[in-house]
Design a protein around this motif. Structure first.
Motif, PDB file in Angstrom:
ATOM      1  N   ARG A   1       8.619   3.309  -5.561  1.00  0.00           N
ATOM      2  CA  ARG A   1       7.349   2.977  -6.218  1.00  0.00           C
ATOM      3  C   ARG A   1       7.437   2.884  -7.751  1.00  0.00           C
ATOM      4  NH1 ARG A   1       1.549   5.618  -4.702  1.00  0.00           N
ATOM      5  NH2 ARG A   1       0.272   4.211  -5.944  1.00  0.00           N
ATOM      6  N   GLU A   2       8.014   3.924  -8.407  1.00  0.00           N
ATOM      7  CA  GLU A   2       8.036   3.937  -9.881  1.00  0.00           C
ATOM      8  C   GLU A   2       8.782   2.717 -10.413  1.00  0.00           C
ATOM      9  OE1 GLU A   2       9.189   6.529  -8.058  1.00  0.00           O
ATOM     10  OE2 GLU A   2       7.294   7.627  -8.145  1.00  0.00           O
ATOM     11  N   LYS A   3       9.921   2.423  -9.796  1.00  0.00           N
ATOM     12  CA  LYS A   3      10.725   1.294 -10.272  1.00  0.00           C
ATOM     13  C   LYS A   3      10.020  -0.027  -9.988  1.00  0.00           C
ATOM     14  CE  LYS A   3      15.251   3.220  -9.204  1.00  0.00           C
ATOM     15  NZ  LYS A   3      16.497   2.835  -8.555  1.00  0.00           N
ATOM     16  N   HIS A   4       9.470  -0.131  -8.787  1.00  0.00           N
ATOM     17  CA  HIS A   4       8.807  -1.373  -8.395  1.00  0.00           C
ATOM     18  C   HIS A   4       7.640  -1.674  -9.336  1.00  0.00           C
ATOM     19  CE1 HIS A   4       7.591  -4.449  -5.438  1.00  0.00           C
ATOM     20  NE2 HIS A   4       6.376  -4.168  -5.874  1.00  0.00           N
ATOM     21  N   GLU A   5       6.847  -0.635  -9.604  1.00  0.00           N
ATOM     22  CA  GLU A   5       5.677  -0.833 -10.462  1.00  0.00           C
ATOM     23  C   GLU A   5       6.098  -1.140 -11.896  1.00  0.00           C
ATOM     24  OE1 GLU A   5       2.267  -0.935  -9.722  1.00  0.00           O
ATOM     25  OE2 GLU A   5       3.240  -1.267  -7.805  1.00  0.00           O
ATOM     26  N   ALA A   6       7.144  -0.442 -12.368  1.00  0.00           N
ATOM     27  CA  ALA A   6       7.620  -0.689 -13.739  1.00  0.00           C
ATOM     28  C   ALA A   6       8.102  -2.130 -13.879  1.00  0.00           C
ATOM     29  CB  ALA A   6       8.745   0.288 -14.080  1.00  0.00           C
ATOM     30  N   LEU A   7       8.815  -2.608 -12.865  1.00  0.00           N
ATOM     31  CA  LEU A   7       9.326  -3.982 -12.897  1.00  0.00           C
ATOM     32  C   LEU A   7       8.180  -4.988 -12.829  1.00  0.00           C
ATOM     33  CD1 LEU A   7      12.054  -5.401 -12.984  1.00  0.00           C
ATOM     34  CD2 LEU A   7      12.080  -5.399 -10.501  1.00  0.00           C
ATOM     35  N   ARG A   8       7.210  -4.703 -11.972  1.00  0.00           N
ATOM     36  CA  ARG A   8       6.067  -5.621 -11.836  1.00  0.00           C
ATOM     37  C   ARG A   8       5.290  -5.707 -13.153  1.00  0.00           C
ATOM     38  NH1 ARG A   8       0.880  -5.299 -11.019  1.00  0.00           N
ATOM     39  NH2 ARG A   8       0.821  -3.042 -10.849  1.00  0.00           N
TER      40      ARG A   8
ATOM     41  N   ASP B   1       0.880  -1.173   0.000  1.00  0.00           N
ATOM     42  CA  ASP B   1       0.000   0.000   0.000  1.00  0.00           C
ATOM     43  C   ASP B   1       0.918   1.223   0.000  1.00  0.00           C
ATOM     44  OD1 ASP B   1      -1.620   2.115   0.507  1.00  0.00           O
ATOM     45  OD2 ASP B   1      -2.735   1.180   2.160  1.00  0.00           O
ATOM     46  N   TRP B   2       1.198   1.742  -1.199  1.00  0.00           N
ATOM     47  CA  TRP B   2       2.180   2.822  -1.324  1.00  0.00           C
ATOM     48  C   TRP B   2       1.718   4.098  -0.627  1.00  0.00           C
ATOM     49  CZ3 TRP B   2       6.886   1.677  -3.031  1.00  0.00           C
ATOM     50  CH2 TRP B   2       7.051   0.548  -3.828  1.00  0.00           C
ATOM     51  N   ASP B   3       0.395   4.337  -0.673  1.00  0.00           N
ATOM     52  CA  ASP B   3      -0.096   5.598  -0.112  1.00  0.00           C
ATOM     53  C   ASP B   3       0.083   5.653   1.399  1.00  0.00           C
ATOM     54  OD1 ASP B   3      -0.783   6.439  -2.606  1.00  0.00           O
ATOM     55  OD2 ASP B   3      -2.773   5.517  -2.526  1.00  0.00           O
ATOM     56  N   HIS B   4      -0.039   4.475   2.044  1.00  0.00           N
ATOM     57  CA  HIS B   4       0.078   4.469   3.509  1.00  0.00           C
ATOM     58  C   HIS B   4       1.387   3.856   3.983  1.00  0.00           C
ATOM     59  CE1 HIS B   4      -4.310   4.713   2.700  1.00  0.00           C
ATOM     60  NE2 HIS B   4      -4.211   5.643   3.635  1.00  0.00           N
TER      61      HIS B   4
END
Ligand code: SF4
Length: 519
Positions: free
Chosen positions: A427-434, A366-369
């Protein structure tokens, strides 16, 4: 002849005007020298052979716009032209101007598909053992100094040096047996330090210390020997400079030792990018030459920057796992509008390798929290942004020790005494990789990635037919020029072939593999 009829001269004098002084005329038109250089690499010829071809071949005269009776030129003008290109950092110009020309002819366009791969390049120097290197360094330094100031060398050189360094140093000529080799090594090391002391002594002309070969000699000596309290010794493995800074031969200090799978070599690495759309010829858009120790992944951003400069960025760039990391996946779209297509590196944690364990990908974020939930529903105790030893930002997730201690499936998750720790990318890297990993499971991705195989054919064409595997010259810049000229030559072959109506061949599948495909 088709080259001249269909594609014109490819170059103009204005393309190279900045390489020449304003006053005086060059011996031969720069555009002709540029085209001759491309033809030279197309046929893998020496300078002498090129001069003969220009004098004697009708098709070359036609392509160069020369009269049949034209006497040609002296071969030395080719070397002078290459020197102008490298001295003005214009190694890539042969390819740049050709690509501009092809763009106006509609043979190449941006925002299609491109693919990139690299291969190793052998330097034009022999590989030396460490003892050979030491003696050859002294010999090379003495030769350079003798050319610059023979009187100074006569004053400094000791009588035995003429015997020890008078000939090329080769391992089979060196003393045999451990003790005698060690004594020889100590003598060479002492000679080297004696020479360095003399160079740094009073009365030594400053110009001698500034000779390029002396800089190389000093650097190699400092990398390999230590003099402490009057004693000289070789540096141990843990005292050596990083492999990318070390070199083996005094004659090419930019050629480094490297290994890749079963290959080990001294030299460079060349990365070639080409278009791979069905409706256009497959033309090389960029060639990137690096030190052999540079990782492929560090070349991706410079390749994109170079393609952006040429206005030839692809929409989809197909590469193998070596060219991809999370940062590139996250940045290549916003910065260049390029989608990197290729496998991402595997998660090497024991949990991922076990197959049944809880790897980082099994945790809900949960990136927002700033909170993470594990597969058993426990939530994090801590979320700590941190900088790792490579200077990269990452986030350390810590679960509560008591919660993990009571967990029934703890053995699938952690071997640590405390609570489970998970390290994730921002977040940006994690999401891009996922997303990239998710996309790599689709059939669309499989079909796209299948196109990557074609670049192997281009590397094979370059190494087997056009001499790309071995450098003709010494130093990174000249090697880069050779690669640019070779790739320009491949483009000429492909453009002419396309204009003749030939379509690029498909990647061959062996008869046995075809059985598997059709099964
Ligand atoms: S060990 Fe801890 S983090 Fe891992 S599954 Fe169990 S409770 Fe969750």
């Amino acid at each position: 002849m088709r080259l001249r009829d269909e594609l014109g001269t490819l170059y103009t004098n204005a393309d190279f005007a900045d390489l020449y002084p304003n006053l005086g005329q060059p011996a031969l038109s720069p555009w002709r020298l540029a085209l001759v250089t491309v033809l030279q690499f197309l046929e893998n010829l020496t300078d002498r052979q090129v001069a003969d071809q220009v004098r004697g071949r009708v098709d070359w005269k036609y392509a160069l716009g020369l009269d049949l009776t034209d006497p040609g030129f002296d071969r030395s003008v080719l070397s002078e032209f290459r020197t102008r290109l490298t001295q003005n950092q214009a190694e890539a110009r042969l390819l740049d101007r050709m690509l501009e020309h092809f763009q106006t002819k509609g043979l190449i366009r941006a925002r299609g598909h491109q693919r990139t791969d690299s291969t190793h390049v052998l330097a034009a120097v022999r590989r030396l053992q460490r003892l050979e290197s030491a003696a050859e360094m002294v010999r090379a330094a003495l030769n350079a100094l003798s050319g610059a100031d023979p009187e100074w060398v006569r004053r400094v050189a000791q009588p035995e040096w003429f015997e020890r360094y008078g000939h090329r140093v080769e391992d089979y000529r060196l003393p045999k047996g451990k003790a005698t080799r060690e004594a020889y090594g100590l003598a060479v090391a002492t000679d080297g330090f004696t020479l360095l002391d003399a160079l740094n002594g009073e009365g030594t002309p400053e110009g001698l210390r500034r000779l390029p070969m002396i800089k190389v000699f000093e650097q190699w000596w400092a990398q390999n020997f230590i003099r402490e309290e009057g004693r000289i010794r070789w540096r141990r493995g843990d005292e050596l400079a990083p492999s990318g800074e070390r070199f083996n031969s005094p004659y090419d200090a930019e050629a480094a030792y490297s290994t890749r799978r079963e290959h080990e070599w001294i030299g460079y690495k060349v990365h070639i990018s080409e278009t791979c759309d069905a409706e256009l010829p497959h033309l090389i858009t960029h060639v990137h030459t690096t030190n052999s120790t540079i990782q492929d992944v560090t070349s991706t951003a410079p390749i994109h920057a170079a393609l952006a400069q040429r206005n030839l960025l692809p929409e989809k760039h197909i590469v193998d796992a070596g060219y991809i990391d999370a940062e590139l996946l996250a940045s290549s779209v916003p910065e260049h509008g390029v989608n990197l297509i290729g496998p991402t590196r595997e998660n090497r944690s024991w949990q991922a390798r076990a197959g049944t364990g809880y790897a980082a990908s099994h945790f809900q974020i949960d990136w927002d929290h700033c909170q993470v939930t594990c597969p058993q529903g426990a939530t994090t105790r801590g979320w700590y942004p941190t900088v790792n030893r490579f200077g990269t930002l990452e986030i350390l997730i810590q679960f509560d020790r008591e919660v993990c201690a009571a967990c029934a499936v703890r053995s699938l998750c952690t071997k640590a005494k405390g609570g489970r720790r998970v390290v994730i990318q921002p977040r940006e890297k994690h999401e891009a990789l996922r997303l990239a990993r998710e996309y790599a499971t689709s059939q669309e991705w499989q079909a796209l990635y299948h196109r990557r195989a074609g670049i192997e054919g281009t590397l094979s064409q370059g190494t087997r037919a056009l001499g790309l595997r071995r450098t003709r010259y010494r130093g990174l810049r000249k090697t880069a020029l050779q690669h640019a000229a070779t790739c320009a030559a491949i483009n000429v072959l492909r453009a002419v072939s396309w204009l003749n109506g030939d379509k690029p061949g498909r990647t061959r599948v062996s008869r046995f593999s075809q059985l598997a495909v059709s099964a």
